[in-house]
Write an enzyme that holds these catalytic residues in place. Structure first.
Site, PDB file in Angstrom:
ATOM      1  N   ASP A  14       0.789  -1.214  -0.050  1.00  0.00           N
ATOM      2  CA  ASP A  14      -0.032  -0.034   0.124  1.00  0.00           C
ATOM      3  C   ASP A  14       0.843   1.367  -0.001  1.00  0.00           C
ATOM      4  O   ASP A  14       2.126   1.120   0.454  1.00  0.00           O
ATOM      5  CB  ASP A  14      -0.858   0.110   1.398  1.00  0.00           C
ATOM      6  CG  ASP A  14      -1.714   1.179   1.110  1.00  0.00           C
ATOM      7  OD1 ASP A  14      -2.462   1.551   0.134  1.00  0.00           O
ATOM      8  OD2 ASP A  14      -2.146   1.866   2.337  1.00  0.00           O
ATOM      9  N   SER A  15       0.336   2.338  -0.398  1.00  0.00           N
ATOM     10  CA  SER A  15       0.900   3.531  -0.414  1.00  0.00           C
ATOM     11  C   SER A  15       1.300   3.924   1.008  1.00  0.00           C
ATOM     12  O   SER A  15       2.337   4.618   1.204  1.00  0.00           O
ATOM     13  CB  SER A  15       0.132   4.728  -1.013  1.00  0.00           C
ATOM     14  OG  SER A  15      -0.942   4.732  -0.098  1.00  0.00           O
ATOM     15  N   CYS A  77      -4.399  -1.281  -2.341  1.00  0.00           N
ATOM     16  CA  CYS A  77      -4.445  -0.189  -2.363  1.00  0.00           C
ATOM     17  C   CYS A  77      -5.210   0.105  -3.694  1.00  0.00           C
ATOM     18  O   CYS A  77      -4.986  -0.267  -4.705  1.00  0.00           O
ATOM     19  CB  CYS A  77      -3.184   0.643  -2.620  1.00  0.00           C
ATOM     20  SG  CYS A  77      -3.375   2.363  -2.910  1.00  0.00           S
ATOM     21  N   GLU A 162      -4.114   9.379   8.402  1.00  0.00           N
ATOM     22  CA  GLU A 162      -2.589   9.281   8.668  1.00  0.00           C
ATOM     23  C   GLU A 162      -2.195  10.343   9.645  1.00  0.00           C
ATOM     24  O   GLU A 162      -1.100   9.915  10.127  1.00  0.00           O
ATOM     25  CB  GLU A 162      -2.045   9.851   7.057  1.00  0.00           C
ATOM     26  CG  GLU A 162      -2.378   8.799   6.142  1.00  0.00           C
ATOM     27  CD  GLU A 162      -1.155   7.641   6.021  1.00  0.00           C
ATOM     28  OE1 GLU A 162       0.277   7.953   6.260  1.00  0.00           O
ATOM     29  OE2 GLU A 162      -1.513   6.669   5.158  1.00  0.00           O
ATOM     30  N   CYS A 196     -11.052   2.753  -0.522  1.00  0.00           N
ATOM     31  CA  CYS A 196      -9.954   3.041  -0.172  1.00  0.00           C
ATOM     32  C   CYS A 196      -9.665   2.393   1.318  1.00  0.00           C
ATOM     33  O   CYS A 196     -10.325   2.214   2.239  1.00  0.00           O
ATOM     34  CB  CYS A 196      -9.822   4.702   0.095  1.00  0.00           C
ATOM     35  SG  CYS A 196      -8.361   5.121   0.812  1.00  0.00           S
ATOM     36  N   HIS A 198      -7.873   3.122   3.503  1.00  0.00           N
ATOM     37  CA  HIS A 198      -7.633   3.795   4.878  1.00  0.00           C
ATOM     38  C   HIS A 198      -9.166   4.011   5.341  1.00  0.00           C
ATOM     39  O   HIS A 198      -9.123   4.284   6.522  1.00  0.00           O
ATOM     40  CB  HIS A 198      -7.130   5.278   4.412  1.00  0.00           C
ATOM     41  CG  HIS A 198      -5.588   5.211   4.452  1.00  0.00           C
ATOM     42  ND1 HIS A 198      -5.211   4.595   3.323  1.00  0.00           N
ATOM     43  CD2 HIS A 198      -4.659   5.969   5.163  1.00  0.00           C
ATOM     44  CE1 HIS A 198      -3.737   5.054   3.406  1.00  0.00           C
ATOM     45  NE2 HIS A 198      -3.450   5.584   4.482  1.00  0.00           N
TER      46      HIS A 198
HETATM   47  N1  DGL Z   1      -5.004   3.191   0.610  1.00  0.00           N
HETATM   48  C1  DGL Z   1      -4.890   3.941  -0.751  1.00  0.00           C
HETATM   49  C2  DGL Z   1      -6.271   3.448  -1.270  1.00  0.00           C
HETATM   50  O1  DGL Z   1      -6.826   2.482  -0.998  1.00  0.00           O
HETATM   51  C3  DGL Z   1      -5.017   5.596  -0.686  1.00  0.00           C
HETATM   52  C4  DGL Z   1      -4.065   6.270   0.300  1.00  0.00           C
HETATM   53  C5  DGL Z   1      -3.330   7.392  -0.637  1.00  0.00           C
HETATM   54  O2  DGL Z   1      -4.038   8.143  -1.072  1.00  0.00           O
HETATM   55  O3  DGL Z   1      -2.482   7.097  -0.730  1.00  0.00           O
HETATM   56  O4  DGL Z   1      -6.638   4.141  -2.315  1.00  0.00           O
END
Ligand code: DGL
Length: 277
Positions: A14-15, A77, A162, A196, A198
């Protein structure tokens, strides 16, 4: 790279921290395998970055995980799945490592949503990148052509998570604002996808402000069961996944900070190592 064919951990990328919400569920459903998680925290968020950059960063992470021996990599992600997965699968894998596999999170989510929505009117929350890519609209149109899809970008939700503000008053404001915006797009929406990884960290607030009767779909459980099914259908990949039940956490930013944050996502103490992609 392709010649190394020993058993190895499943790579999860993931990012940043969001993919840990997927990893947690994968480990719950498939605890027997080894895992290596890479969070590109130094370059997160990806959600506001261009297609080209998200693709380049994601490919670097996939190559890194291949170098660690991973035969199977999950892009946990949505932004990377939306902007990089197809190119990696179609253009890079055949050259880099034809027998290895890279899977994303959008397809399994879209498959599951057909069973969940009764009205056929689905809402999607995602990063600006995921929503702009129209990936959910495209995938849902393929599998459920009668469905109506409304997407809404939530640029503030990832920064809230975050920065450990998921439970704060700021989260109330932005979560309510974005839910109101999505719901006003289509009064018949009965299912909302958290597109997403997150966003499950905001689930308490999302459920608080979501109008009654609208189901909220988080991806962790769906992706975990879809992976279990994939491994059942692909014994040639399954037999290359090592089964020690371990999990290694790697980050491109500060390892200690990652450990503290990651512990919140996975509900256990995490010790991470810093890497360079
Ligand atoms: N976790 C990432 C997703 O599922 C998004 C987070 C980011 O913007 O880096 O899209």
């Amino acid at each position: 790279m392709e010649k190394v064919d020993r058993k190895a951990a499943i790579g999860v990328f993931d990012s940043g921290y969001g993919g840990l919400s997927i990893l947690r569920e994968i480990r719950r459903v498939l605890p027997q395998y080894d895992y290596v998680f890479v969070g590109d925290n130094a370059r997160a968020p990806y959600g506001t970055r261009s297609f080209q950059l998200v693709y380049e960063f994601t490919l670097e992470a996939v190559k890194y995980l291949f170098e660690q021996g991973c035969q199977l990599v999950i892009l946990a992600c949505n932004t990377a799945s939306a902007k990089a997965l197809r190119t990696i699968q179609q253009r890079d894998l055949p050259v880099l490592a034809p027998s290895r596999r890279v899977l994303g999170v959008i397809r399994p989510t879209v498959e599951a949503v057909g069973e969940i929505s009764h009205s056929g009117h689905v809402g999607v929350f995602g990063t600006p990148g995921t929503i702009a890519s129209q990936s959910y609209n495209i995938e849902i149109a393929k599998l459920h052509p009668d469905f109506a899809v409304s997407g809404h970008a939530c640029p503030m939700w990832v920064p809230l998570v975050e920065n450990c503000e998921s439970d704060g008053d700021g989260a109330d404001y932005f979560v309510k604002k974005d839910i109101d915006a999505l719901v006003s797009m289509d009064g018949e929406i009965d299912t909302v996808i958290l597109g997403c990884t997150h966003y499950p960290l905001l689930l308490k607030k999302i459920k608080q402000f979501m109008p009654q009767g609208i189901k909220v779909v988080a991806q962790g459980d769906i992706v975990a069961h879809s992976l279990a099914d994939y491994l059942r259908r692909h014994p040639e990949i399954e037999e290359k996944c090592s089964t020690g039940g371990t999990c290694q956490y790697l980050t491109t930013d500060d390892a200690e900070k990652f450990g503290t944050m990651a512990s919140i996502f996975v509900n256990e103490t995490v010790t991470a190592q810093k890497i360079k992609l």
